[in-house]
Write a protein that holds these residues in place. Structure first.
Motif, PDB file in Angstrom:
ATOM      1  N   TYR A  61      -6.394  11.534 -29.484  1.00 50.17           N
ATOM      2  CA  TYR A  61      -6.863  10.308 -28.822  1.00 50.17           C
ATOM      3  C   TYR A  61      -6.374  10.199 -27.387  1.00 50.17           C
ATOM      4  N   LEU A  62      -5.321  10.916 -27.043  1.00 48.71           N
ATOM      5  CA  LEU A  62      -4.723  10.777 -25.712  1.00 48.71           C
ATOM      6  C   LEU A  62      -5.234  11.785 -24.688  1.00 48.71           C
ATOM      7  N   GLN A  63      -5.628  12.975 -25.166  1.00 48.02           N
ATOM      8  CA  GLN A  63      -5.903  14.051 -24.213  1.00 48.02           C
ATOM      9  C   GLN A  63      -7.006  13.696 -23.217  1.00 48.02           C
ATOM     10  N   LYS A  64      -8.108  13.149 -23.696  1.00 50.58           N
ATOM     11  CA  LYS A  64      -9.229  12.850 -22.797  1.00 50.58           C
ATOM     12  C   LYS A  64      -8.860  11.775 -21.778  1.00 50.58           C
ATOM     13  N   PRO A  65      -8.304  10.617 -22.212  1.00 51.26           N
ATOM     14  CA  PRO A  65      -7.946   9.611 -21.193  1.00 51.26           C
ATOM     15  C   PRO A  65      -6.851  10.084 -20.238  1.00 51.26           C
ATOM     16  N   LEU A  66      -5.870  10.828 -20.743  1.00 51.08           N
ATOM     17  CA  LEU A  66      -4.824  11.326 -19.843  1.00 51.08           C
ATOM     18  C   LEU A  66      -5.393  12.322 -18.840  1.00 51.08           C
ATOM     19  N   SER A  67      -6.339  13.133 -19.311  1.00 56.51           N
ATOM     20  CA  SER A  67      -6.973  14.099 -18.413  1.00 56.51           C
ATOM     21  C   SER A  67      -7.687  13.399 -17.263  1.00 56.51           C
ATOM     22  N   SER A  68      -8.280  12.251 -17.555  1.00 58.05           N
ATOM     23  CA  SER A  68      -8.989  11.513 -16.500  1.00 58.05           C
ATOM     24  C   SER A  68      -8.034  11.002 -15.422  1.00 58.05           C
ATOM     25  N   TYR A  69      -6.738  10.927 -15.771  1.00 52.39           N
ATOM     26  CA  TYR A  69      -5.721  10.525 -14.791  1.00 52.39           C
ATOM     27  C   TYR A  69      -4.956  11.730 -14.250  1.00 52.39           C
ATOM     28  N   GLY A  70      -5.498  12.933 -14.481  1.00 51.50           N
ATOM     29  CA  GLY A  70      -4.926  14.145 -13.907  1.00 51.50           C
ATOM     30  C   GLY A  70      -3.789  14.760 -14.686  1.00 51.50           C
ATOM     31  N   ILE A  71      -3.598  14.333 -15.945  1.00 53.82           N
ATOM     32  CA  ILE A  71      -2.525  14.901 -16.769  1.00 53.82           C
ATOM     33  C   ILE A  71      -3.135  15.948 -17.694  1.00 53.82           C
ATOM     34  N   ASN A  72      -3.045  17.213 -17.276  1.00 58.30           N
ATOM     35  CA  ASN A  72      -3.627  18.319 -18.054  1.00 58.30           C
ATOM     36  C   ASN A  72      -2.627  19.437 -18.325  1.00 58.30           C
ATOM     37  N   HIS A  73      -1.389  19.248 -17.941  1.00 60.59           N
ATOM     38  CA  HIS A  73      -0.441  20.357 -17.890  1.00 60.59           C
ATOM     39  C   HIS A  73       0.643  20.286 -18.966  1.00 60.59           C
ATOM     40  N   LEU A  74       0.584  19.328 -19.863  1.00 59.26           N
ATOM     41  CA  LEU A  74       1.684  19.094 -20.791  1.00 59.26           C
ATOM     42  C   LEU A  74       1.723  20.122 -21.914  1.00 59.26           C
ATOM     43  N   LYS A  75       2.928  20.498 -22.297  1.00 56.76           N
ATOM     44  CA  LYS A  75       3.147  21.445 -23.395  1.00 56.76           C
ATOM     45  C   LYS A  75       3.737  20.669 -24.572  1.00 56.76           C
ATOM     46  N   ALA A  76       2.979  20.613 -25.665  1.00 56.68           N
ATOM     47  CA  ALA A  76       3.327  19.727 -26.778  1.00 56.68           C
ATOM     48  C   ALA A  76       4.124  20.443 -27.859  1.00 56.68           C
ATOM     49  N   ILE A  77       5.216  19.805 -28.285  1.00 57.30           N
ATOM     50  CA  ILE A  77       6.044  20.282 -29.391  1.00 57.30           C
ATOM     51  C   ILE A  77       5.964  19.237 -30.503  1.00 57.30           C
ATOM     52  N   ASP A  78       5.652  19.673 -31.699  1.00 58.10           N
ATOM     53  CA  ASP A  78       5.450  18.755 -32.826  1.00 58.10           C
ATOM     54  C   ASP A  78       6.567  18.946 -33.853  1.00 58.10           C
ATOM     55  N   THR A  79       7.387  17.905 -34.033  1.00 64.65           N
ATOM     56  CA  THR A  79       8.500  18.005 -34.985  1.00 64.65           C
ATOM     57  C   THR A  79       8.025  18.140 -36.425  1.00 64.65           C
ATOM     58  N   LEU A  80       6.804  17.692 -36.709  1.00 71.43           N
ATOM     59  CA  LEU A  80       6.289  17.765 -38.079  1.00 71.43           C
ATOM     60  C   LEU A  80       6.248  19.198 -38.582  1.00 71.43           C
ATOM     61  N   PHE A  81       5.737  20.121 -37.762  1.00 72.85           N
ATOM     62  CA  PHE A  81       5.577  21.510 -38.193  1.00 72.85           C
ATOM     63  C   PHE A  81       6.913  22.245 -38.261  1.00 72.85           C
ATOM     64  N   LEU A  82       7.863  21.811 -37.449  1.00 71.89           N
ATOM     65  CA  LEU A  82       9.162  22.480 -37.430  1.00 71.89           C
ATOM     66  C   LEU A  82      10.035  22.098 -38.622  1.00 71.89           C
ATOM     67  N   SER A  83       9.863  20.883 -39.139  1.00 72.83           N
ATOM     68  CA  SER A  83      10.782  20.374 -40.158  1.00 72.83           C
ATOM     69  C   SER A  83      10.844  21.217 -41.430  1.00 72.83           C
ATOM     70  N   PRO A  84       9.704  21.598 -42.070  1.00 72.88           N
ATOM     71  CA  PRO A  84       9.803  22.416 -43.281  1.00 72.88           C
ATOM     72  C   PRO A  84      10.331  23.817 -43.011  1.00 72.88           C
ATOM     73  N   LEU A  85      10.176  24.280 -41.775  1.00 70.93           N
ATOM     74  CA  LEU A  85      10.670  25.610 -41.421  1.00 70.93           C
ATOM     75  C   LEU A  85      12.190  25.601 -41.277  1.00 70.93           C
ATOM     76  N   LEU A  86      12.726  24.528 -40.712  1.00 69.91           N
ATOM     77  CA  LEU A  86      14.144  24.486 -40.369  1.00 69.91           C
ATOM     78  C   LEU A  86      14.984  23.672 -41.350  1.00 69.91           C
ATOM     79  N   PHE A  87      14.332  22.858 -42.189  1.00 69.48           N
ATOM     80  CA  PHE A  87      15.039  22.106 -43.229  1.00 69.48           C
ATOM     81  C   PHE A  87      14.402  22.353 -44.588  1.00 69.48           C
ATOM     82  N   PRO A  88      14.305  23.612 -45.036  1.00 68.35           N
ATOM     83  CA  PRO A  88      13.587  23.891 -46.287  1.00 68.35           C
ATOM     84  C   PRO A  88      14.237  23.288 -47.522  1.00 68.35           C
TER      85      PRO A  88
END
Length: 367
Positions: A61-88
């Motif tokens: 929901y954020l990418q399109k509106p942020l892009s319209s304000y010139g924000i296209n360069h962000l690198k996203a890290i998602d804690t959801l995917f890391l949790s089962p890997l690092l806290f099995p």
């Protein structure tokens, strides 16, 4: 900590309108507003952003509106995917149902952003505390995957391993899974699923389980875990000869040295062997002939090897209770029952034990 912004959004379910945005920077700066232009200004000098379940949710929901304000360069890290890997061992670490972060104030995106920051710091510590070769296994499997690549980049982590990945896996997991499993296929086609399976194996905890959202998004995790740990290879290997030995299973769980025979025919052994080898079978025994043992041993072995659950459907409710009680007398607490004789509290406890991976056998009645 390198500069990074943690954020969360509140979005209207029906209209998909962004109602509120909260964020905290690693330097302590705080943002809380529904203005996306203001949020874009808050992010304009950032490189890394982080949150919980943002890849499949917030960023949609954020990418399109942020892009319209010139924000296209962000690198996203998602804690959801890391949790089962690092806290099995504790896959719901800092999580509530539906993958919501624990929070003191529900629907407060600033508070949730702070929780995401705390979780991310824990995840970094967990990764740094892994044995070096395990870190390299994870990097080699996941550094090209969207869900994980920026995590490694944020840490400036790169593998220095000179061994090929299969040799490295053998060094790290020797005799922890079947030596003849198709590892190269998993590495090439299903690296995320393989990594989640390896995390469970590393945990070395019988009651660790894969969170339901992982199984929904990566259903082949179960198949790969089965092929690694519960599929006897024809050639035989150290792992299969030990972990999938039905005579050892009989001794470990029930203390018997051998199976019963009937008129010289090893019916019990044949049935258990067929089940462990994943064959369909029909077994007919005389009363008192030890039928239950023929599914209990494969079920208990699968629970130990793959955290699997075996479901036994029976209309005989009193028999279910007897079987659970008899297993408990042998020190086996991996069986639960769900039937009409249970009161709501007992039934709820049974559902909870199944959900938390504390059961290998579920006896359930047709009603």
């Amino acid at each position: 900590m390198r500069p990074i912004t943690f954020f969360d959004t509140e979005i209207a379910v029906n209209s998909e309108k962004i109602l509120d945005v909260g964020a905290v920077k690693s330097d302590g700066a705080v943002f809380h507003s529904s203005s996306l232009q203001a949020f874009a200004n808050f992010l304009k000098n950032d490189v890394f952003i982080c949150g919980h379940n943002i890849i499949q949710h917030d960023l949609k929901y954020l990418q399109k509106p942020l892009s319209s304000y010139g924000i296209n360069h962000l690198k996203a890290i998602d804690t959801l995917f890391l949790s089962p890997l690092l806290f099995p061992t504790k896959p719901y670490h800092n999580l509530l149902k539906d993958d919501k972060l624990q929070c003191d104030e529900l629907n407060n995106p600033v508070n949730d952003s702070r929780k995401a920051k705390d979780l991310f710091i824990d995840e970094i510590c967990a990764f740094n505390n892994l044995p070096d070769k395990i870190k390299q296994v994870y990097y080699l499997l996941l550094n090209q995957q969207t869900e994980f690549s920026y995590f490694f980049e944020y840490l400036s982590y790169q593998s220095t391993e000179t061994q090929d990945l299969i040799t490295l896996l053998d060094d790290c997991f020797h005799n922890s899974f079947c030596a003849n499993a198709p590892l190269q296929e998993f590495i090439t086609n299903h690296p995320i699923e393989l990594a989640y399976c390896l995390a469970l194996i590393i945990s070395n905890n019988r009651y660790s389980i894969t969170p339901p959202w992982v199984l929904m998004n990566y259903p082949l995790v179960e198949t790969i875990m089965h092929l690694l740990r519960n599929n006897p290879c024809l050639a035989g290997c150290d792992y299969c000869d030990e972990a999938l030995d039905i005579n050892k299973g009989l001794k470990d769980y029930f203390g018997f040295d051998g199976y019963r025979t009937f008129a010289g025919v090893p019916l019990q052994e044949n049935a258990v062997n067929a089940a462990v080898n994943n064959k369909s079978l029909l077994a007919i025994f005389p009363t008192g002939g030890g039928k239950s043992l023929t599914f209990q041993i494969p079920a208990l072995m699968a629970g130990r090897n793959t955290k699997g659950l075996t479901v036994v459907i029976s209309p005989l409710q009193s028999l279910m209770k007897d079987q659970v009680d008899n297993l408990e007398k042998n020190g086996i607490t991996d069986a639960v029952t769900i039937n009409g004789m249970l009161d709501p509290i007992e039934r709820g406890k049974s559902f909870q034990r199944v959900a938390e991976g504390l059961a290998s056998l579920l006896y359930i009645s047709p009603e």
